[in-house]
Write an enzyme that holds these catalytic residues in place. Structure first.
Site, PDB file in Angstrom:
ATOM      1  CG  ASN A 276      -1.876  -1.048   1.176  1.00 48.12           C
ATOM      2  OD1 ASN A 276      -1.988  -1.999   2.182  1.00 48.12           O
ATOM      3  ND2 ASN A 276      -2.791  -0.971   0.212  1.00 48.12           N
TER       4      ASN A 276
ATOM      5  CG  ASP B 190      -2.468   2.923   8.542  1.00 52.43           C
ATOM      6  OD1 ASP B 190      -2.022   3.742   9.344  1.00 52.43           O
ATOM      7  OD2 ASP B 190      -2.294   2.990   7.252  1.00 52.43           O
TER       8      ASP B 190
END
Length: 389
Positions: A220, A274
């Site tokens: 990502n 996250d």
């Protein structure tokens, strides 16, 4: 006072199976099939429960309606208590790229909070996500605050303000001066993770050879592998660095999670959330640092864009997802949430249920929901199961 956990099924170490666990002065002192309660012991009946090391989340921006970049000391406690209810016993607060003044404010709040001692999961350190990151792979990082050259003195000033609490930093290898600065960062006590990056293969390897130990939310905000240009992703998968993974089924397809695990091995993958302030809350409008964020269907994006802005994941859900994605037993994937992140950060007394290890434990029901969380032997969250004292 000692804490005695009886009749639980231990999921880690050489003593797996039905065991009793004694914690004295915050440290596991005994793990045995049969331990007797002493006078004044606090006894926890863990029959029908798994006994596992507490989860360690090294990359999170908040939860329970609190954003790390805007958190005062009391707000950090709110996050810590929320995390404990999801099995987390240790966490790092991740500071999103911000102004120097706001970053210093966040650092000072975290330092004050860590020094005071509070309920919930313990704050293990600070993670700086930026500001030395690629503009092209910035994700939710504010472009105008990103640096085009590495500034060691700035980081040094941050670490001084933190009193050494900064343990982890995300940098992009292609930023001028980054690979050369990695040894100096390690001397400051900061472990280096590479990410938010479009680095080519050789540049990424230069950072890894210089001492980078991890990759931030692998695949990502990162240039992906091409058969002729392996790029940073290829270097990360080929090397021995740890790979952070967001196992929410949104940031990575389950097949991609399996591929990372097969490539890296179970000992080199670190499950992270996250998470942002929306974790634990319904869809709606939230903040991530300087960004307005909209959450729809649990998917957080910068408002008005398709750019993902962290997650709404919790660590217990990450464990359940990993079991579902891989078909493996909980004890097989558990190190991704416990031992691996602890080792990456240098905490060698966390991540196992064994004598001499920290009494940071989570008791899990058969469906892997959290029944109780203990930090240093002290209960920080308790669901509906029997507690005798």
């Amino acid at each position: 006072m000692s804490v005695l956990i009886q009749n639980g099924t231990v999921l880690t170490g050489s003593t797996r199976g039905r065991m009793d666990v004694r914690i004295d002065q915050g440290i596991i002192s005994q793990v045995s099939p049969s331990l007797r309660a002493g006078e004044g012991d606090c006894v926890i009946d863990a029959a029908g429960l798994y006994v596992a090391p507490g989860f360690v989340d090294i990359h999170t921006h908040g939860g329970a309606n609190v954003d790390v970049n805007h958190a005062a000391e009391a707000d950090l406690e709110t996050i810590a208590v929320f995390f404990a209810s999801h099995g987390v016993t240790g966490w790092q607060c991740s500071i999103l790229t911000d102004t120097r003044e706001q970053t210093l404010h966040c650092i000072r709040q975290a330092r004050s909070y860590a020094a005071a001692g509070h309920p919930g999961a313990r704050l293990l350190g600070i993670h700086l996500e930026g500001p030395f990151l690629s503009r092209d792979y910035r994700g939710s990082m504010p472009e105008h605050l990103l640096h085009t050259e590495f500034d060691l003195e700035l980081v040094r000033s941050y670490q001084e303000a933190a009193g050494g609490l900064i343990r982890y930093i995300t940098v992009s290898p292609e930023i001028a001066g980054v690979p050369e600065a990695i040894p100096a960062l390690r001397e400051l006590g900061i472990r280096v993770s590479i990410g938010h990056s479009g680095a080519d293969y050789d540049t990424a390897w230069a950072a890894i050879r210089a001492g980078a130990e991890s990759a931030t939310h692998t695949m990502n905000a990162m240039l992906l592998l091409h058969q002729h240009r392996p790029a940073i992703t290829g270097a990360v998968l080929e090397s021995d660095v740890y790979c952070e993974t967001i196992c929410d089924g949104i940031h990575l397809h389950p097949g991609t999670v399996r591929l990372i695990l097969k490539t890296k091995g179970l000992d080199r993958v670190v499950a992270i959330t996250d998470s942002i302030m929306a974790a634990g809350l319904p869809d709606g409008r939230y903040q991530l640092g300087v960004n307005d964020v909209t959450v729809e269907g649990g998917d957080a994006k910068i408002t008005g864009t398709d750019i993902r802005a962290g997650s709404t994941l919790t660590m217990d859900r990450a464990l359940r997802n990993l079991v579902k994605f891989t078909g493996e037993a909980p004890e097989t994937v558990l190190p991704l949430l416990t031992q691996n992140p602890a080792r990456l950060l240098g905490f060698d007394k966390m991540g196992e249920v064994a004598a001499g290890m920290a009494g940071d434990l989570v008791l899990l029901r058969e469906d892997l929901t959290v029944a109780q969380t203990l930090v240093g032997g002290a209960s920080q969250f308790k669901g509906p199961h029997e507690l005798r004292s």
